[in-house]
Design an enzyme around this catalytic site. Structure first.
Site: not given
Lengths: 377, 324
Positions: B60, B129
C-alpha cells in the site's frame, strides 16, 4: 576530556573502498581505461560547485552556532558524490533529494539568495518559512521537496519516472538517500516497483558510513548495499563516491540505460560524513576521531583539486578566488536575509488546499484578530 | 439514465473520466484484469490497457508513494486501497506526503489524486474488513474526505474529486455497494464537494449521518414519525472540508441533534461535529446532543450487528432527545 564512543571498528577509506573501482588515482591522474573523458570545463565547473558547497556549509554551521539560523544539515565530505551525480543528470531529468543535497539544488540553478532565505525561513523563503531550514523545494529546477521521514521520496521518484514512461516522455528521475534508508519499507517498495515496472530511475545511495550514530555495518547483514539490487532484479553498482569522475561515469551510464528502456539502477556511492548528522548532533559521542582523520585525507575536493593540478587547470590564487567570491556573495545574501521580515501570517493558512476552505478562513481571521505571541524566533 | 448500483456508478465515473482525460490512471491490487475484489474497476483494463489500469505489487505504501510521484509529474492517479483497514502501511505517504506536498513546497507542487477505498462494516468482514478510519484523515491538514451514500452521489462526487486540485480520500461504503439500484445519468455530471444534502426535512430533531449509516438514520426517522417526532436527516456526503452551514441551519431549526457513525466514539468525527455545533448554536439547543456510534472496541466479527449504530439504537436516542 576523555570521550567514550560506541564504535568498535575503524573503517579507513582503504578498508571501506576495498575492491571498488576508481578513476582518479592517488597521484591525481585519471586511469585512462575508466576515464569518462569529460569536457574539461565541466570538470572545472563541478570543482567550483563543490568548493562553493563546502564554503556555504561551513558558514551555515557557524551561523547556527551563533544562533542566527535554527538548523543546518550539510554535506561535508559528500560534495563529490552529490555534485557529480547531479551533473550527470540530463537537463530534462528530475532530482528527488534526501536532505543533504543543497549543492545539487544550487547546481540546478537555484539562486544562492533563495537558499539562504530558506535557511532563515523569512518572507522571501521559496517555501514561505513552512519547514525547518534545508527542507527546500525547487520545481523550477526539476527538484523535489525535502521530507524528514526516511525514504519517503524513493517511491515518489519511482512513480514520477513511471508516469513519464507511461506518457512516453524521455525523462529519468534520480533519488538520493543514505545507506540507513535501505532499511526502510520505502527502499524495499521503491526497488520492487522500479524493478517490476522497469521505471527510468537512478537510486543514489550515499553510503557515508553513518546513520546518525549507527555505523553502516549495523544497518544490514549484506556485504554491500549495492548487492541488494540482485533480489529486485535491479542492477546494483558500487562506486568510489569521493571520486568525481567515477561517480559521474557510473551515474551517466545508469541515466542513459534508463532512458533507453533498460530500467532502474541502484548506485552505492561510497563516501564519508565528515560532520555530525546535523547541527543538532555531536558525533564525538559515538565515533572514533581516527576514522574521521583518515577520511579527511580522502576528501573529494582535495582529490579533484589534485586531478585539476595534473591538467594544469587550477592555481592556488584561483582556488582562493573561488572561496573569496562565494564568501562575498554569502555575506550579501545573509545580510539581505537577516533584513527580511517574517512571512505574512496569512501564509500559515494558505495552500493547505488550493482554495482556502471556510474553516481555515475563520481560523485565519481568529488568529489575526486574537492575541499574538510577543516572543519571536 | 440507467439503473445502477454504487459499484456500477463508480465504475461508470472512472470510465467517463478516463475517456475524457488521458492523464487519469487507476492503480492498485487486483484492479486490472479481474477488476478489483469488488469489481469496481471491471472492464477498464480491457478498454484502457495495462498502462492506465495497473495491477501493482502488494504494498500500500508503494501504491500511494508511486501515485504521489505520478501526481507530481502531472497525471491524475486514482489509487485503490483494497480495504480501508489495509491503508495504514500507506498512512505516512498519505498524511505527511500527499497531504502536505502543496503546503510544504510553498505551493510549487500539487498532488491531485483520489484514494478510493471501501469502508465500513455489516458485511461479516471482522476487524480487518470493516473499520471506518475517516477521522484519522480529517485530523491531518491537507486532505479532503468524501463518503457517498448512494449511486448518484458516488458518481457525481467521484468526478468532482478527480477534477479537484487536492488529494481526496474517497471512502466507499461497501455495505451499500450492491444494496440498491438507482437512476444514474450517463456521461458527465458532478456533485459538488463540501455540500451536505438534507435528504429528509423535519422540524423536531436533526440526525446527521453519512455512508451506509444514512439508511439507518432514515429508518429511524420513519420509526419516530409514527410516534409524532418529525426528524430531519442530513447526509454529509463530504466530511471535510465540512458544510457546517447546512448543519447549523438545521440545528437552529430543530434544537436537537443526533449524530450517527460507524467509527468508534472517542475522537470519532461526531466529536468534532458536536464541538462545532456547541460553538455555533449552543443557545439553540433544546436537548443534550447525542452520538450513536460504534463502540470503543476493535470491530468484532460475530457480534457486528451489536457494534454497528443501527436503527434499533438510533431510534431510542432520537426519542430521548425529543423528550426535552
Amino acid at each position: 576530556m576523555e570521550v567514550q564512543t560506541t564504535q568498535s571498528v575503524i573503517r579507513t577509506p582503504e578498508k571501506f573502498l576495498e575492491g571498488v573501482a576508481t578513476v582518479i588515482g592517488p597521484d591525481g591522474r585519471a586511469d585512462a581505461s575508466h576515464d569518462p573523458k569529460l569536457d574539461r570545463a565541466l570538470v572545472k565547473k563541478m570543482y567550483v560547485a563543490m568548493v562553493r558547497t563546502r564554503v556555504i556549509d561551513e558558514r551555515l554551521v557557524t551561523l547556527q552556532r551563533q544562533g542566527r539560523i535554527g538548523f543546518h544539515i550539510g554535506s561535508l565530505g559528500e560534495e563529490g558524490c552529490i555534485l557529480a551525480s547531479a551533473a550527470a543528470m540530463r537537463d530534462q531529468d528530475w532530482i528527488f533529494p534526501c536532505y543533504r543535497e543543497f549543492g545539487a539544488l544550487l547546481w540546478r540553478g537555484m539562486p544562492l539568495q533563495d537558499y539562504v532565505n530558506n535557511m532563515y525561513g523569512n518572507a522571501n523563503d521559496p517555501i514561505k518559512g513552512r519547514q525547518m531550514p534545508d527542507h527546500y523545494s525547487g520545481k523550477k529546477y526539476k527538484f523535489g521537496s525535502v521530507s524528514s521521514p526516511i525514504g519517503t521520496q524513493m517511491t515518489q521518484a519511482v512513480g514520477f519516472a513511471w508516469g513519464a514512461k507511461i506518457r512516453k516522455e524521455d525523462l529519468v528521475t534520480s533519488v538520493y538517500f543514505g545507506e540507513g534508508a535501505t532499511s526502510s519499507n520505502e527502499f524495499h517498495t521503491a526497488m520492487n516497483f522500479a524493478g517490476v515496472f522497469k521505471t527510468p530511475t537512478v537510486l543514489l545511495c550515499r553510503n557515508n558510513g553513518w546513520a546518525i550514530s549507527v555505523p553502516s555495518e549495523k544497518q544490514t547483514a549484506s556485504k554491500t548495499f549495492a548487492e541488494k539490487g540482485i533480489a529486485y532484479g535491479v542492477k546494483g553498482i558500487r562506486c568510489d563516491g569521493n571520486d568525481v569522475l567515477a561517480v559521474y561515469k557510473t551515474v551517466r551510464e545508469a541515466v542513459e540505460r534508463a532512458a533507453a528502456g533498460g530500467g532502474p539502477t541502484l548506485i552505492e556511492m561510497m563516501t564519508y560524513r565528515l560532520s555530525g548528522h546535523s547541527t543538532s548532533d555531536d558525533p564525538r559521542a559515538y565515533r572514533i576521531e581516527d576514522e574521521v582523520t583518515s577520511w579527511r585525507k580522502a576528501d573529494p575536493i582535495l582529490r579533484l583539486r589534485k586531478h585539476l593540478e595534473t591538467l594544469g587547470m587550477i592555481t592556488d590564487a584561483e582556488d582562493q578566488k573561488i572561496r573569496d567570491d562565494v564568501d562575498a556573495e554569502l555575506k550579501l545574501c545573509i545580510e539581505r536575509a537577516e533584513a527580511t521580515e517574517k512571512p505574512a501570517l496569512s501564509t500559515m493558512f494558505t495552500e493547505v488546499f488550493k482554495d482556502m476552505p471556510q474553516h481555515l478562513q475563520e481560523q485565519f481571521d481568529e488568529c489575526a484578530a486574537g492575541p499574538r505571541p510577543k516572543a519571536q524566533h | 439514465m440507467a439503473e445502477m448500483t454504487m459499484v456500477q456508478a463508480i465504475n461508470d465515473a472512472l470510465r467517463t473520466e478516463m475517456r475524457r482525460d488521458d492523464r487519469v490512471v487507476v492503480l492498485g491490487e487486483d484492479v486490472g484484469k479481474v477488476g478489483g475484489v469488488f469489481r469496481v474497476t471491471q472492464g477498464l483494463y480491457d478498454e484502457f490497457g495495462d498502462d492506465r489500469v495497473i495491477d501493482t505489487p502488494l504494498a500500500e505504501g508503494g501504491i500511494i508513494g508511486a501515485a504521489i510521484g505520478m501526481a507530481l509529474y502531472g497525471m491524475r492517479p486514482i489509487p485503490e486501497i483494497q480495504f480501508s483497514d489495509f491503508i495504514f502501511p500507506a498512512f505516512d505517504q498519505i498524511v505527511s506526503e500527499a497531504a502536505k506536498y502543496r503546503y510544504r513546497s510553498g505551493g510549487e507542487y500539487t498532488c491531485p489524486m483520489v484514494i478510493r477505498t471501501p469502508v465500513g462494516g455489516g458485511i461479516r468482514g471482522g476487524h480487518y474488513h470493516s473499520q471506518s478510519p475517516e477521522s484519522l484523515f480529517i485530523h491531518t491538514a491537507g486532505l479532503k474526505v468524501v463518503c457517498p451514500s448512494n449511486p448518484y452521489d458516488a458518481k457525481g462526487l467521484l468526478l468532482s474529486s478527480i477534477r479537484d486540485e487536492d488529494p481526496v480520500m474517497f471512502f466507499e461504503p461497501k455495505r451499500v455497494y450492491r444494496a440498491a439500484k438507482m437512476d444514474v445519468p450517463e456521461g458527465e455530471y458532478t456533485v459538488p464537494l463540501s455540500k451536505a444534502a438534507v435528504v429528509r426535512e423535519g422540524k423536531d430533531v436533526t440526525i446527521i449521518a453519512w455512508g451506509a449509516m444514512l439508511y439507518e438514520a432514515l429508518q429511524s426517522a420513519d420509526d419516530v414519525s409514527v410516534q409524532g417526532v418529525d426528524a430531519e436527516v442530513i447526509d454529509l456526503r463530504t466530511l471535510w472540508p465540512l458544510d457546517i452551514d447546512t448543519i447549523i441551519e438545521s440545528v437552529k431549526k430543530t434544537g436537537r441533534v443526533v449524530i450517527v457513525h460507524e467509527a468508534p466514539k472517542a475522537c470519532g468525527f461526531g466529536a468534532e461535529l458536536l464541538s462545532q455545533i456547541s460553538e455555533r448554536a449552543f443557545l439553540h439547543l433544546e436537548a443534550p446532543p447525542v452520538r450513536v456510534t460504534g463502540w470503543d472496541t476493535p470491530f468484532p466479527y460475530t457480534l457486528e450487528m451489536e457494534y454497528l449504530p443501527l436503527a434499533h439504537r438510533i431510534t431510542p436516542a432520537v426519542l430521548e432527545t425529543a423528550k426535552y
